[in-house]
Design a protein around this motif. Structure first.
Motif, PDB file in Angstrom:
ATOM      1  N   SER A   2      -5.915  28.739 -41.203  1.00 18.71           N
ATOM      2  CA  SER A   2      -6.947  28.033 -40.616  1.00 18.71           C
ATOM      3  C   SER A   2      -8.187  29.509 -40.365  1.00 18.71           C
ATOM      4  O   SER A   2      -7.808  30.049 -39.978  1.00 18.71           O
ATOM      5  CB  SER A   2      -6.568  27.593 -39.146  1.00 18.71           C
ATOM      6  N   THR A   3      -9.453  28.920 -40.396  1.00 19.50           N
ATOM      7  CA  THR A   3     -10.417  29.883 -40.262  1.00 19.50           C
ATOM      8  C   THR A   3     -10.525  30.225 -38.768  1.00 19.50           C
ATOM      9  O   THR A   3     -11.231  31.256 -38.154  1.00 19.50           O
ATOM     10  CB  THR A   3     -11.723  29.580 -41.167  1.00 19.50           C
ATOM     11  N   THR A   4     -10.559  29.078 -37.890  1.00 21.10           N
ATOM     12  CA  THR A   4     -10.757  29.186 -36.382  1.00 21.10           C
ATOM     13  C   THR A   4      -9.637  29.433 -35.764  1.00 21.10           C
ATOM     14  O   THR A   4      -9.841  30.035 -34.550  1.00 21.10           O
ATOM     15  CB  THR A   4     -11.234  27.699 -36.083  1.00 21.10           C
ATOM     16  N   ASP A   5      -8.283  29.336 -36.032  1.00 19.34           N
ATOM     17  CA  ASP A   5      -7.076  29.640 -35.385  1.00 19.34           C
ATOM     18  C   ASP A   5      -6.052  30.194 -36.221  1.00 19.34           C
ATOM     19  O   ASP A   5      -5.071  29.495 -36.743  1.00 19.34           O
ATOM     20  CB  ASP A   5      -6.704  28.331 -34.631  1.00 19.34           C
ATOM     21  N   PRO A   6      -6.313  31.473 -36.633  1.00 15.79           N
ATOM     22  CA  PRO A   6      -5.190  31.888 -37.879  1.00 15.79           C
ATOM     23  C   PRO A   6      -3.731  32.004 -37.308  1.00 15.79           C
ATOM     24  O   PRO A   6      -3.015  32.103 -38.411  1.00 15.79           O
ATOM     25  CB  PRO A   6      -5.878  33.414 -38.336  1.00 15.79           C
ATOM     26  N   GLU A   7      -3.443  31.943 -36.189  1.00 13.80           N
ATOM     27  CA  GLU A   7      -2.048  31.933 -35.512  1.00 13.80           C
ATOM     28  C   GLU A   7      -1.334  30.536 -35.741  1.00 13.80           C
ATOM     29  O   GLU A   7       0.013  30.667 -35.733  1.00 13.80           O
ATOM     30  CB  GLU A   7      -2.000  32.576 -34.370  1.00 13.80           C
ATOM     31  N   SER A   8      -2.171  29.693 -35.896  1.00 10.21           N
ATOM     32  CA  SER A   8      -1.622  28.237 -36.042  1.00 10.21           C
ATOM     33  C   SER A   8      -1.082  28.059 -37.401  1.00 10.21           C
ATOM     34  O   SER A   8      -1.141  28.963 -38.401  1.00 10.21           O
ATOM     35  CB  SER A   8      -2.686  27.148 -35.744  1.00 10.21           C
ATOM     36  N   GLY A   9      -0.066  27.087 -37.699  1.00  7.90           N
ATOM     37  CA  GLY A   9       0.797  26.717 -38.929  1.00  7.90           C
ATOM     38  C   GLY A   9      -0.034  25.283 -39.491  1.00  7.90           C
ATOM     39  O   GLY A   9       0.235  24.410 -38.504  1.00  7.90           O
ATOM     40  N   LEU A  23       4.032  24.566 -32.447  1.00 14.67           N
ATOM     41  CA  LEU A  23       5.236  23.697 -31.646  1.00 14.67           C
ATOM     42  C   LEU A  23       5.747  24.234 -30.752  1.00 14.67           C
ATOM     43  O   LEU A  23       5.886  25.773 -30.873  1.00 14.67           O
ATOM     44  CB  LEU A  23       6.310  23.556 -32.917  1.00 14.67           C
ATOM     45  N   ASP A  24       6.465  23.391 -29.965  1.00 18.74           N
ATOM     46  CA  ASP A  24       7.102  24.219 -28.784  1.00 18.74           C
ATOM     47  C   ASP A  24       8.458  23.654 -28.928  1.00 18.74           C
ATOM     48  O   ASP A  24       8.777  22.616 -29.169  1.00 18.74           O
ATOM     49  CB  ASP A  24       6.526  23.868 -27.200  1.00 18.74           C
ATOM     50  N   HIS A  25       9.421  24.659 -28.756  1.00 23.88           N
ATOM     51  CA  HIS A  25      10.782  24.731 -28.876  1.00 23.88           C
ATOM     52  C   HIS A  25      11.491  24.826 -27.381  1.00 23.88           C
ATOM     53  O   HIS A  25      11.161  25.967 -26.889  1.00 23.88           O
ATOM     54  CB  HIS A  25      11.311  25.617 -29.757  1.00 23.88           C
ATOM     55  N   PRO A  42       4.149  28.776 -34.699  1.00 22.42           N
ATOM     56  CA  PRO A  42       3.077  28.113 -35.602  1.00 22.42           C
ATOM     57  C   PRO A  42       3.832  26.857 -35.914  1.00 22.42           C
ATOM     58  O   PRO A  42       4.858  26.677 -36.252  1.00 22.42           O
ATOM     59  CB  PRO A  42       2.905  28.815 -36.723  1.00 22.42           C
ATOM     60  N   GLY A  43       2.972  25.656 -36.523  1.00 23.17           N
ATOM     61  CA  GLY A  43       3.345  24.302 -36.787  1.00 23.17           C
ATOM     62  C   GLY A  43       3.967  24.263 -38.208  1.00 23.17           C
ATOM     63  O   GLY A  43       5.041  23.405 -38.510  1.00 23.17           O
ATOM     64  N   ASN A  44       4.137  25.483 -38.895  1.00 22.85           N
ATOM     65  CA  ASN A  44       4.820  25.431 -40.120  1.00 22.85           C
ATOM     66  C   ASN A  44       6.040  26.204 -40.099  1.00 22.85           C
ATOM     67  O   ASN A  44       6.732  26.430 -41.179  1.00 22.85           O
ATOM     68  CB  ASN A  44       3.873  25.905 -41.276  1.00 22.85           C
ATOM     69  N   VAL A  45       6.588  26.435 -38.866  1.00 23.79           N
ATOM     70  CA  VAL A  45       8.130  26.922 -38.693  1.00 23.79           C
ATOM     71  C   VAL A  45       8.923  26.196 -38.680  1.00 23.79           C
ATOM     72  O   VAL A  45       9.038  25.214 -37.711  1.00 23.79           O
ATOM     73  CB  VAL A  45       8.031  28.114 -37.631  1.00 23.79           C
ATOM     74  N   HIS A  46      10.122  25.973 -39.526  1.00 21.28           N
ATOM     75  CA  HIS A  46      11.202  24.974 -39.357  1.00 21.28           C
ATOM     76  C   HIS A  46      11.756  25.301 -38.330  1.00 21.28           C
ATOM     77  O   HIS A  46      11.998  26.022 -37.586  1.00 21.28           O
ATOM     78  CB  HIS A  46      12.229  25.055 -40.391  1.00 21.28           C
ATOM     79  N   LYS A  49      14.758  27.765 -37.353  1.00 17.86           N
ATOM     80  CA  LYS A  49      14.492  29.154 -37.166  1.00 17.86           C
ATOM     81  C   LYS A  49      14.422  29.651 -35.588  1.00 17.86           C
ATOM     82  O   LYS A  49      15.535  30.535 -35.331  1.00 17.86           O
ATOM     83  CB  LYS A  49      13.327  29.695 -37.969  1.00 17.86           C
ATOM     84  N   PRO A  50      13.598  29.204 -34.876  1.00 14.40           N
ATOM     85  CA  PRO A  50      13.706  29.824 -33.441  1.00 14.40           C
ATOM     86  C   PRO A  50      14.853  29.179 -32.741  1.00 14.40           C
ATOM     87  O   PRO A  50      15.395  30.131 -31.862  1.00 14.40           O
ATOM     88  CB  PRO A  50      12.233  29.067 -32.648  1.00 14.40           C
ATOM     89  N   TYR A  51      15.475  28.147 -33.183  1.00 17.35           N
ATOM     90  CA  TYR A  51      16.673  27.874 -32.442  1.00 17.35           C
ATOM     91  C   TYR A  51      17.878  28.746 -32.506  1.00 17.35           C
ATOM     92  O   TYR A  51      18.402  29.098 -31.477  1.00 17.35           O
ATOM     93  CB  TYR A  51      17.166  26.406 -32.973  1.00 17.35           C
ATOM     94  N   LEU A  52      18.030  29.369 -33.661  1.00 20.71           N
ATOM     95  CA  LEU A  52      19.198  30.208 -34.031  1.00 20.71           C
ATOM     96  C   LEU A  52      18.561  31.559 -33.212  1.00 20.71           C
ATOM     97  O   LEU A  52      19.346  32.170 -32.660  1.00 20.71           O
ATOM     98  CB  LEU A  52      19.335  30.441 -35.255  1.00 20.71           C
ATOM     99  N   GLU A  53      17.284  31.989 -33.197  1.00 17.33           N
ATOM    100  CA  GLU A  53      17.011  33.154 -32.662  1.00 17.33           C
ATOM    101  C   GLU A  53      17.255  33.202 -31.301  1.00 17.33           C
ATOM    102  O   GLU A  53      17.444  33.928 -30.505  1.00 17.33           O
ATOM    103  CB  GLU A  53      15.587  33.683 -33.145  1.00 17.33           C
ATOM    104  N   ARG A  54      16.644  32.038 -30.729  1.00 19.15           N
ATOM    105  CA  ARG A  54      16.871  31.843 -29.359  1.00 19.15           C
ATOM    106  C   ARG A  54      18.178  31.749 -28.509  1.00 19.15           C
ATOM    107  O   ARG A  54      18.665  32.223 -27.521  1.00 19.15           O
ATOM    108  CB  ARG A  54      16.288  30.520 -28.766  1.00 19.15           C
TER     109      ARG A  54
END
Length: 57
Positions: A2-9, A23-25, A42-46, A49-54
């Motif tokens: 994204s050119t307006t929000d590069p941190e999004s996915g 996405l909120d987990h 970001p929206g493109n993270v499965h 991934k954050p579930y196991l890290e958390r």
């Protein structure tokens, strides 16, 4: 990217709108449904991934 929000996915999922998102987990207490942790990605993270890290915190 994204050119307006590069941190999004860029998210593409069946039955969901396609585009740049976040996405909120949430970790929830199973007995009382109290949210005990929230993690934003970001929206493109499965979801796995954050579930196991958390869980390791």
């Amino acid at each position: 990217m994204s050119t307006t929000d590069p941190e999004s996915g860029y998210m593409v999922r069946d039955g969901k709108p396609e585009g740049f998102f976040y996405l909120d987990h949430r970790t929830v207490d199973h007995k009382y449904n109290i949210i005990t942790d929230v993690h934003i990605t970001p929206g493109n993270v499965h979801d796995s991934k954050p579930y196991l890290e958390r869980l390791e915190l």
